[in-house]
Structures are given as C-alpha cells and as structure tokens.
Scaffold this active site. Structure first.
Site, PDB file in Angstrom:
ATOM      1  N   VAL A  71      -0.619  -9.681  -6.419  1.00 23.13           N
ATOM      2  CA  VAL A  71      -0.212  -8.351  -6.890  1.00 23.13           C
ATOM      3  C   VAL A  71       1.234  -8.304  -7.364  1.00 23.13           C
ATOM      4  CG1 VAL A  71      -1.918  -7.195  -5.430  1.00 23.13           C
ATOM      5  CG2 VAL A  71       0.422  -7.525  -4.574  1.00 23.13           C
ATOM      6  N   TYR A 163      11.328  -5.220   4.548  1.00 29.27           N
ATOM      7  CA  TYR A 163      10.061  -4.516   4.745  1.00 29.27           C
ATOM      8  C   TYR A 163      10.276  -3.010   4.783  1.00 29.27           C
ATOM      9  CZ  TYR A 163       5.776  -2.965   7.101  1.00 29.27           C
ATOM     10  OH  TYR A 163       4.618  -2.306   7.444  1.00 29.27           O
ATOM     11  N   THR A 198      -3.641  -5.937  13.858  1.00 21.61           N
ATOM     12  CA  THR A 198      -4.363  -6.601  12.779  1.00 21.61           C
ATOM     13  C   THR A 198      -4.513  -8.099  13.019  1.00 21.61           C
ATOM     14  OG1 THR A 198      -2.323  -6.951  11.522  1.00 21.61           O
ATOM     15  CG2 THR A 198      -3.558  -4.925  11.086  1.00 21.61           C
TER      16      THR A 198
END
Length: 273
Positions: A71, A163, A198
C-alpha cells in the site's frame, strides 16, 4: 413498516477491499463482511497468508479474492485496483487497515529510514488506496471509506513516535477527506482500536493488559468488526468525518486502573449488592 426504519445492511453484493487483511483486525473484518454477503478483496503483502483468508471465506460459502500489493507504493496500489475492477467492476467499501506497529524504537534510537517506512505504510498507504478507490466510488455514485486510527492519535505510546504521528495524521486525513468527498456521496470515517490482541498473547500478559481496561479484558479482533459493519452500512448513512472508539473504555479514564485512587479491586462485590 416504514422502509427507512428497516434498512440495516446486509452488505449483499457490495465489493469491499480490506487492506492488511491476512491476519488480526483486517482478517476479522474481511471474514465478518463476507459473512454479510459482501464480495471481499483480501489485500496483503503476504501472499500465502492472504490466500489462507480467502480459503477460509470461500470454505464458509463466501466470495473473496486475494490481491498482493504494497500500500505504500503507488504503482502497486494502482495494479491492485485494476485487478479489483477487472474481477468485480466496482468498489463500494474500502477498509484502510494495513499498517506497521513495529519496530518499537525510542526517539533517540530512531533514524530516518525507520520514520519514513512507518509514515509511508501507515499514512501514505491510506492516501494512495483512498485516492484510487474514491475515484471509482464517485463515478459509481457513492461509497464508503473506513480508516484505522489508534488511541495514539490523541494520546501517546512510549517508543511509538512515528506510529502515533501517523495515527494523528490519519484522523486529520479522515476529516479532510470527508469534506472533500461528501459532495460525491462518499462517507469517510475511522475506527480507533484500543488494546486488541492480534498476536495471541499469553494469559499473564492478557490479564495484565486487561486490568487497565474499564471493561476488564483485552480486546479481540472480532470486537472491531461490529463497528466496522455499522460504518459500512446504511445505518451510518448520515455519519462522516467521525472516529468511533472501540477500546473497552480505555480513553474514558483519567488514570489507569492499577494507579487509580480507588481501583476496581476496591469496588463493591456483586454478592454484597
């Protein structure tokens, strides 16, 4: 019954692109949307893992294809949407989920290459995918873009400088895109996950993290899917430029539970009520 009161989306027949969908939150959203009869495009840079998600969806009776693309690279993104258009002919929903969390580096340990990589994947990736998808949506008469924020957009993590900068940028991008794309009947919103497991944390780590969540547990990727489905549905048809927190109440608190004046361990016991 008034049809406007009974319009909750199945996503029947809608084409949904989910980036970074080979695992974690992206996979859960892809599988949930497929279960609502969407045609799902599973994007990731990991071809084998993406193919595994597609197999899971199709084995359950859903419709999905995998498209490998980076991406952060404009040519790769363009090729992905060319593939989607050749296969399905349109894009109704884009979920910009792809992003990097690691490596965690203290500000003094960081370098330009680390900064640029995280910015390129997390923030530029949202722009590139949205830029391609929105043109398709505008020509089709409308669509829906869901970005992925974080508590780091408005608070800060230690050793997550780049981030957190990307997540603040994503929320600003969400608002700006909502204004520019609203006249084309394209809604743009963001999800803000809290502490979501996750990676399969151990029991001790899950318990420790859960102590600082007002709902008393760490989140699971499946916890993100209801809010994503809502934003993608006609039930959210008058919502754009907004951010929905899915964090178990983490950002509602001033102090985390372990350092609060009256921690949950001091709360009244159910049997005493």
């Amino acid at each position: 019954m008034n049809e406007s009161l009974n319009r909750y989306a199945s996503l029947d027949g809608k084409v949904v692109v989910v980036t970074g969908a080979a695992g974690g939150i992206g996979r859960s959203i892809a599988e949930r949307f497929a279960g609502q009869d969407a045609k799902v495009v599973v994007n990731d840079i990991d071809a084998d893992a993406a193919a595994g998600v597609v197999a899971s969806i199709t084995d359950a009776g859903g419709t999905a294809i995998s498209v490998v693309a980076d991406v952060s690279d404009g040519d790769s993104v363009a090729a992905m949407f060319d593939t989607v258009m050749a296969e399905f002919g349109t894009v109704d929903v884009l979920v910009n989920n792809a992003g990097l969390v690691s490596p965690m580096l203290h500000f003094f340990e960081a370098d330009e290459a680390w900064w640029r990589k995280i910015i390129d994947v997390n923030l530029t990736g949202h722009f590139l995918c949205s830029h391609k998808a929105a043109r398709i949506m505008a020509k089709a008469g409308g669509g829906n873009i869901i970005n992925m924020s974080s508590g780091g957009a408005t608070r800060a993590h230690r050793a997550f400088t780049a981030y957190d900068a990307t997540k603040g940028g994503i929320e600003a991008l969400t608002r700006a895109m909502a204004l520019d794309l609203g006249p084309y009947n394209i809604r743009v919103n963001a999800l803000m996950p809290g502490s979501i497991d996750t990676s399969g944390l151990g029991l001790d780590d899950r318990k420790l993290r859960g102590e600082n969540v007002p709902l008393g547990r760490i989140g699971e990727p499946i916890d993100m899917t209801g809010a994503a489905l809502f934003l993608a549905s006609d039930d959210a048809s008058y919502i754009t430029g907004d951010v929905i927190k899915v964090d178990g109440g983490m950002l509602a608190q001033q102090r985390s539970a372990t350092v609060d004046i009256k921690p949950p361990s001091d709360f009244p016991k159910v049997e005493d009520l």
